[in-house]
Design a protein around this motif. Structure first.
Motif, mmCIF file in Angstrom:
data_model
loop_
_atom_site.group_PDB
_atom_site.id
_atom_site.type_symbol
_atom_site.label_atom_id
_atom_site.label_comp_id
_atom_site.label_asym_id
_atom_site.label_seq_id
_atom_site.Cartn_x
_atom_site.Cartn_y
_atom_site.Cartn_z
ATOM 1 N N ASN A 1 0.854 -1.167 0.000
ATOM 2 C CA ASN A 1 0.000 0.000 0.000
ATOM 3 C C ASN A 1 0.897 1.226 0.000
ATOM 4 O OD1 ASN A 1 -2.172 1.750 0.300
ATOM 5 N ND2 ASN A 1 -2.058 1.666 2.514
ATOM 6 N N LEU B 1 -0.169 4.415 0.030
ATOM 7 C CA LEU B 1 -0.783 5.557 0.713
ATOM 8 C C LEU B 1 -1.077 5.216 2.161
ATOM 9 C CD1 LEU B 1 -3.370 6.463 -2.062
ATOM 10 C CD2 LEU B 1 -1.171 7.561 -1.646
ATOM 11 N N GLY B 2 -0.828 6.135 3.049
ATOM 12 C CA GLY B 2 -1.190 5.944 4.451
ATOM 13 C C GLY B 2 -0.353 4.882 5.125
ATOM 14 N N TYR C 1 -6.586 3.209 1.558
ATOM 15 C CA TYR C 1 -6.506 4.485 2.270
ATOM 16 C C TYR C 1 -7.427 4.513 3.495
ATOM 17 C CZ TYR C 1 -10.766 5.399 -0.355
ATOM 18 O OH TYR C 1 -12.030 5.310 -0.878
ATOM 19 N N ASN D 1 -6.301 2.297 9.079
ATOM 20 C CA ASN D 1 -5.844 3.265 10.072
ATOM 21 C C ASN D 1 -5.126 2.544 11.203
ATOM 22 O OD1 ASN D 1 -5.620 5.156 12.135
ATOM 23 N ND2 ASN D 1 -7.630 6.052 11.727
#
Length: 181
Positions: A126, A128-129, A144, A147
């Motif tokens: 991944n 992103l993030g 995205y 979390n």
């Protein structure tokens, strides 16, 4: 049709199709689509083809096993009948009315079969993030939403994401392939 079972309506009894253990069963009605004839022709190439009437309307049933040939046929049929009213599928025995996600995953699964290393095809980092290796190409564009601060583990979040995007059933999907980078 709400008072009638989807398994046996009028002269079309699909219980034997569902009970036969097919990986996927696609059901669609006669329609005016320009792709109707080819959809029927491809359906007849399946391991299990039947047709019959439901409330006076002709329906086609095609059962598919989990082979490359069948996956290819099924993905093609699903793309053609996805927007047709009355088209649905049984995926591993579960009724599905949204056919496009199934078609997308079948196409991905079929494509992965050409890779020498399926894990290399399916697993993507991944970008992103959260820095994580995802177990599935289908969900890579949606990561995205993951979390690190969530009360749920990253594996639980990835598994929930795969359910929401309809790829959790893919035979190549293995939640244990989720790894932080």
């Amino acid at each position: 049709m709400s008072s009638k079972s989807l398994i046996a309506v009028d002269n079309l009894d699909i219980s034997s199709s569902v009970d036969a253990g097919f990986f996927l069963i696609v059901i669609f009605p006669k329609n005016t689509s320009t792709q109707y004839s080819i959809s029927v022709t491809i359906s007849k190439l399946s391991k299990h083809y039947r047709e019959g009437l439901i409330e006076g309307k002709l329906f086609h049933i095609a059962g598919f096993q989990q082979t490359n040939e069948d996956l290819s046929l099924a993905a093609g049929i699903l793309k053609m009948v996805a927007g047709i009213k009355g088209a649905y599928a049984f995926l591993r025995g579960n009724l599905e009315t949204e056919l496009t996600p199934i078609s997308n995953v079948l196409t991905c699964l079929k494509t992965s079969s050409f890779a020498d290393n399926k894990a290399a095809y399916c697993q993507l980092p991944n970008a992103l993030g959260v820095s994580i290796l995802l177990p599935c190409r289908v969900i890579s564009g949606f990561a995205y939403v993951l979390n690190k601060e969530s009360i749920h583990s990253l594996k639980d979040q990835v598994q929930a994401l795969s359910v929401s995007k309809g790829c959790d059933w893919c035979p190549n999907f293995n939640i244990e392939n989720t790894k932080p980078l």
